[in-house]
Design an enzyme around this catalytic site. Sequence first.
Site, short mmCIF file in Angstrom:
data_model
loop_
_atom_site.label_atom_id
_atom_site.label_comp_id
_atom_site.label_asym_id
_atom_site.label_seq_id
_atom_site.Cartn_x
_atom_site.Cartn_y
_atom_site.Cartn_z
N GLY A 231 91.96 28.57 82.53
CA GLY A 231 90.93 27.59 82.26
C GLY A 231 91.38 26.40 81.44
N HIS B 290 102.59 50.90 69.76
CA HIS B 290 103.73 50.03 69.51
C HIS B 290 103.29 48.75 68.77
CE1 HIS B 290 107.74 48.34 70.86
NE2 HIS B 290 107.07 47.26 70.50
N GLU B 291 102.25 48.11 69.30
CA GLU B 291 101.79 46.86 68.68
C GLU B 291 101.24 47.09 67.28
OE1 GLU B 291 102.65 44.18 69.87
OE2 GLU B 291 103.16 44.89 71.87
N ASP C 53 112.50 43.63 71.17
CA ASP C 53 112.50 43.75 69.71
C ASP C 53 113.90 44.02 69.19
OD1 ASP C 53 109.78 43.58 69.92
OD2 ASP C 53 109.45 45.75 69.73
N PRO D 39 98.65 30.52 84.02
CA PRO D 39 97.86 29.84 85.04
C PRO D 39 96.50 30.51 85.24
CG PRO D 39 100.04 30.39 85.89
CD PRO D 39 99.92 31.04 84.57
N GLY D 40 95.49 29.70 85.46
CA GLY D 40 94.19 30.23 85.80
C GLY D 40 93.33 30.64 84.62
N HIS E 5 104.01 47.33 64.80
CA HIS E 5 104.48 46.04 64.29
C HIS E 5 103.54 45.51 63.22
CE1 HIS E 5 107.64 45.19 67.16
NE2 HIS E 5 106.85 45.24 68.23
#
Length: 634
Positions: A205, A421-422, A498, A202-203, A425
Amino acid sequence: MFNDKKFKYRMFYLVGVIFVVLLINYFTTNLSTKQIPYNEFLTLLQENKVEKVVLQRDRILIKAKEDTEYANKALYTGNLRDPNLVNILNDAKVEFNADVPNNSPILDIVLTWVIPLFIFMMLGRLIFGRIDKKMGGGVMSFGKNTAKLYAENETGKTFRDVAGQEEAKESLVEIVDFLHNPQKYAEIGAKLPKGALLVGPPGTGKTLLAKAVAGEAKVPFFSMSGSDFVEMFVGMGASRVRDLFRQAEEKAPCIIFIDEIDAIGKSRDGALQGNDEREQTLNQLLSEMDGFDPSKGVVILAATNRPEVLDKALLRPGRFDRRVIVDRPDLKGRESILRVHVKDVKLGDDVDISSLAKATPGAVGADLANIVNEAALGAVKNNRKVVIQEDLEEAVEVIIAGKEKKDRIMSDKEKRTVAFHEVGHALVAAMLNNTDPVHKITIVPRTMGALGYTMQLPTEEKYLVSKEEMIDQITVMLGGRAAEEVEFNMISTGASNDIERATQTARSMVTIYGMTDRFDMMALESISNRYLDGRPVQNCSAETAAMIDNETLSIIKTCHEKAIEILKENKELLIKISEFLIDKETLTGEEFMNMINEYREKNNLPRIGKEENHKDTKVEPTVIEEEPIKPITD
Ligand code: ADP
Ligand code: MG
Ligand code: ZN
């Protein structure tokens, strides 16, 4: 506004009518109704100033001669039934008679009936017209839909008003072009998607973007909220959908925008007893979408922040088969959104927009608009002529503090952990052979409460997944935790999601897809009710169940080790990319691959050719999303 223009036009009309009536009145009163005393009448006769006299029942109308002060004035006086009058008139040689050429009867009728009637009709139309517009459908058209018709100048929005959503805008440009010139597409035989679904928190745009598409294309914009369809009586929703499409087809090319489509588009098989009204409405929407001719230039946009609850039928080809992700803005995005909103505000010299953007991680466009407005209000409260940095910083605290409770902002250490962490991956995905290219890595949360995510986009639609691909998928899922281990030598709770997904994939390799040597092609689980997302049911003995667990564990262990091995080998790269991500918050797939290949070239390693394919928008992205850290004691 559109309504006001019409209203103004009507007002002018009314004022014109009134003016004309007054003018008529002015002349009639001045010409015909100047009363004089009887003796003055006699004096006028004596002075030979009267040209003509008409005797009526109770008045005498007098026409004075042209060269007198009463020229052009109709005089009258009371009829005294003076017996000498005829003689006096004769002596004065005045033309006279007793005929009764009253005011023209037609003029009379016009004055007393037609004009007032006309005025009332105008007033009536004016009032009802206003109510009509307010109620959307109209007093007289009960049951018609409440879609508000916005003309181009009403949405008044263009892509320039939408900041920081470059990807989303890019995918909507084609729709704008199509609406500009549907024939161009029809001639070649190209079919554009009938609908696009704007997906995002939400919000961010979504509504704004839909309006901007209409504004850019300069076409009418029919907008309705999903809840509008279901609030009324049974059967009303379906009839509103029908009317909406009829109206839109008349006005084509145009845009139909269904906001919050999840209100009607919820999956029908979720609940045991369905909501009849909602189902009817949804069915009507589906059949309208199938029925209309896209070459006419009607494009349907819909918005939702809960795409996962939508009925699969809505997402089928030929319906909302295009997804436009409207994500939370990253640092750069937030900065440009702030710049859009401060345009209308007077700013002091000390205002530093980029530092504000840095201070608002996780904020969406609506929050940022709110912050600017709150700051402007604060400046007024403090009797300042311009908004200074302090106002803005205070507003950030007010707005963000409220959200922080729900949606706590990450500490620097947590941000670091999530970044590694990202990148874990993503890096594992890049180094393996049977994986999809990385599309985006970000530590800007995608949904409420998440921490960050890595998105992979397949290069083509896939129906079969090989064993190697599944193994690599599991390795990618475990890459996040592996990176934390490699870099921090520490384990956090961030990987729970994960782990669950990796386990599920590994398990189905064993029990459903027959991908292990031990069980060969034996079905150990079956899925009840495959069409309704049913849960798997185990059909094996307890010993076999234990063996399944063992097999699953061994797959996971192998994959985990592989992930650690990859990341240890590329630790320098892991650190470099993670630091970059902490700074930028979001990396595109391209930026990511460039960093890897730059590094590899420097170390005399072959390039990795995992280029993204942006063209195919139909493929479903794989998103590895991080669950929030849930403390166990809570
Ligand atoms: P959504 O429909 O996704 O919930 P809206 O489109 O209603 O969000 O956004 C609400 C308001 O927030 C907009 O009217 C606008 O002022 C501001 N806003 C949101 N996103 C942006 C953006 N990307 N650029 C500029 N303003 C934005
Ligand atoms: Mg909205
Ligand atoms: Zn993860």
